[in-house]
Design an enzyme around this catalytic site. Structure first.
Site, PDB file in Angstrom:
ATOM      1  N   SER A 103    -114.811  15.977 -44.149  1.00  0.00           N
ATOM      2  CA  SER A 103    -115.901  16.630 -43.426  1.00  0.00           C
ATOM      3  C   SER A 103    -116.564  15.707 -42.404  1.00  0.00           C
ATOM      4  O   SER A 103    -115.944  15.331 -41.424  1.00  0.00           O
ATOM      5  CB  SER A 103    -116.919  17.175 -44.428  1.00  0.00           C
ATOM      6  OG  SER A 103    -117.938  17.874 -43.773  1.00  0.00           O
ATOM      7  N   ASP A 246    -119.182  20.262 -37.512  1.00  0.00           N
ATOM      8  CA  ASP A 246    -118.865  19.003 -38.194  1.00  0.00           C
ATOM      9  C   ASP A 246    -117.336  18.858 -38.230  1.00  0.00           C
ATOM     10  O   ASP A 246    -116.605  19.725 -37.739  1.00  0.00           O
ATOM     11  CB  ASP A 246    -119.507  18.960 -39.597  1.00  0.00           C
ATOM     12  CG  ASP A 246    -118.910  19.967 -40.543  1.00  0.00           C
ATOM     13  OD1 ASP A 246    -118.461  21.037 -40.084  1.00  0.00           O
ATOM     14  OD2 ASP A 246    -118.878  19.705 -41.762  1.00  0.00           O
ATOM     15  N   ASP A 248    -114.914  19.271 -40.239  1.00  0.00           N
ATOM     16  CA  ASP A 248    -113.999  20.268 -40.804  1.00  0.00           C
ATOM     17  C   ASP A 248    -114.433  21.702 -40.512  1.00  0.00           C
ATOM     18  O   ASP A 248    -113.826  22.649 -41.023  1.00  0.00           O
ATOM     19  CB  ASP A 248    -113.803  20.050 -42.311  1.00  0.00           C
ATOM     20  CG  ASP A 248    -115.046  20.358 -43.107  1.00  0.00           C
ATOM     21  OD1 ASP A 248    -116.153  20.100 -42.592  1.00  0.00           O
ATOM     22  OD2 ASP A 248    -114.927  20.858 -44.241  1.00  0.00           O
ATOM     23  N   ASP A 250    -116.967  23.712 -41.269  1.00  0.00           N
ATOM     24  CA  ASP A 250    -117.660  24.683 -42.118  1.00  0.00           C
ATOM     25  C   ASP A 250    -119.131  24.805 -41.738  1.00  0.00           C
ATOM     26  O   ASP A 250    -119.839  25.666 -42.234  1.00  0.00           O
ATOM     27  CB  ASP A 250    -117.485  24.403 -43.629  1.00  0.00           C
ATOM     28  CG  ASP A 250    -117.844  22.994 -44.021  1.00  0.00           C
ATOM     29  OD1 ASP A 250    -118.292  22.224 -43.151  1.00  0.00           O
ATOM     30  OD2 ASP A 250    -117.666  22.654 -45.203  1.00  0.00           O
TER      31      ASP A 250
HETATM   32 MG    MG Z   1    -118.079  20.090 -43.556  1.00  0.00          MG
END
Ligand code: MG
Length: 460
Positions: A103, A246, A248, A250
């Site tokens: 992340s 961010d 990744d 999400d």
């Molecule tokens: Mg994330």
């Protein structure tokens, strides 16, 4: 990592070739495969994806080898944002998904997050089952003639973005020709965000939209400091908004048309308000560290807020149980149950554009409609053996104020709240104070820290 724990609050995280090695990944693949094979036939699919980190392919190869050794059908889905992999798992017959990402952590880190068959993050119980097999090494390996070859599947990004588009009024948004600047942080949304935003008819400017595991643009955590270029670019181009994901994808964090950074709480509250109003009421789920701004606007719109301990898998599970209309976290991780039960940065960007299109007001005007709170965060290190004792003593001191003890200790008063909570990953206590007055927020935080330090001293 303690003797029998591998998973933290966000899956397995660690430095590459220190904790996160091919050997560990191979064993995780074998452990996950063993769990899947306990309830599913040979050949059951497990989807595996990576973000943009350099070590992604190395860890993926080992994980896939481990899965294949148990007779599972490992499917390499390439580079994907976490919510796109989760959506892919939900929409397929796959029993699980594994996303190789750390992340927003620095580039030398990587991690492995497990996704259950319904697309939600795995529960602690499911993680414990994987850990037990990992540590006992009781892997169920397939006979030689039941070992399958690796499959690849590359259309998951397309499916994800197309289905987000179907969730919103695409024509209305496109008719506004919004100017948007998107900052992908060189992370996984480079494969999805520009395409999604162009499909919504925006006049798009991209920043850091090339895949690079070194995060050369800025660190992949979307903080105000890391988003200076985005804020400047929004102002310079006269865009209606800026948006940052961010590493990744999400989470989504926004910048208004004046180039002002917006905290995740406010975006959460803005979307909650519109969904609850549209729905004529309903439940909204969030963790206890979310700003009161959410509760204020949800109540006014005729809805109800339900609080949970901190952690997006918990928020998502409570949303399912409570049949919530919306939920999410203060860090820009918003969950849209009509689409899927996980934090979704892509879905968030489309939802905000739809609100802008519907309301015909600027993002700063929409944010200005909401009450203003001030947050003050402090932290301090403590001797590890005092973790529980500090909390017990503090609880004694505040027990006549009816504290919430869902996760740490939260004391509410007329103007805000104080939350005291030991970190899940470091030996630090976090103090979060919210108040309608900034001076009072700072004072309450300082006072709380002093009290806690006195407790530590007293415990010696
Ligand atoms: Mg994330």
């Amino acid at each position: 990592m303690t003797a029998n724990r591998l998973f933290g609050t966000n899956g397995i995280r660690g430095e590459v070739n220190k904790l996160l090695t091919p050997a560990l990944s191979l064993s995780i693949g074998r452990a996950v495969g063993t769990v899947v094979r306990r309830s599913s036939p040979p050949g059951t699919e497990v989807l595996v994806a990576t973000d943009t980190r350099y070590s992604g392919d190395m860890l993926k190869a080992a994980i896939c080898a481990g899965l294949l050794s148990t007779g599972c059908q490992a499917v390499d889905t390439g580079m994907l944002p976490t919510p796109a992999l989760q959506y892919g798992v939900k929409k397929s017959t796959a029993a699980m998904g594994l996303i190789i990402t750390a992340s927003h952590n620095p580039p030398e880190y990587n991690g492995i997050k497990c996704v259950a068959g319904d697309g939600t993050e795995t529960t602690q119980d499911e993680e414990k089952e994987i850990e037990e097999i990992y540590f006992s090494e009781e892997f169920t390996l397939a006979p030689w003639n039941a070992v399958l070859g690796l499959l690849s599947r590359s259309h998951l990004t397309h499916r994800y973005t197309e289905d987000i588009l179907a969730q919103v009024d695409r024509e209305l948004i496109a008719s506004k020709r919004f100017g948007v600047v998107v900052d992908c942080a060189n992370g996984a949304t480079v494969v999805s965000a520009p395409k999604l935003l162009e499909s919504l008819g925006t006049k798009l400017v991209t920043l850091n939209a090339q895949s690079s595991g070194g995060f050369p643009g800025h660190p992949s955590e979307p903080t105000e400091d890391n988003l200076r270029d985005l804020m400047t670019m929004v102002k310079n181009t006269g865009a209606a908004m800026g948006l940052a994901h961010d590493g990744d994808g999400d989470r989504a964090i926004f910048v208004d048309e004046r180039g002002e950074f917006l905290y995740g709480d406010k975006t959460l509250a803005l979307v909650a308000k519109h969904i609850v109003m549209e729905n004529g009421g309903g439940k909204v789920v969030t963790a206890i560290n979310t700003s009161n701004v959410l509760e204020d606007v949800v109540k006014e719109a005729g809805g109800e807020v339900i609080y949970t301990p901190i952690g997006s898998p918990i928020v998502a599970r409570v949303m399912i149980k409570e049949k919530a209309v919306f939920g999410g976290e203060e860090n820009g991780g918003l969950i849209f149950p009509k689409f899927q039960y996980c934090r979704d940065g892509g879905m968030t960007s489309a939802a905000i554009l739809e609100i802008l299109a519907n309301r015909e007001r600027s993002l700063s005007e929409l944010m200005g409609e909401m009450p203003e709170y001030h947050l003050c965060k402090l932290k301090f290190k403590y001797p590890p053996h005092l973790r529980e004792k500090i909390l017990e003593k503090y609880l004694c001191l505040v027990k006549d104020k009816n504290p919430l003890t869902l996760d740490g200790i939260k004391v509410l008063d007329d103007t805000g709240w104080v939350l005291v909570r030991p970190s899940g990953t470091e030996t630090i206590y976090r103090i979060q104070v919210e108040d309608s007055d900034p001076v009072r927020a700072n004072k309450k935080a300082d006072d709380t820290k002093r009290v806690l330090l006195e407790i530590v001293e007293g415990l010696g």
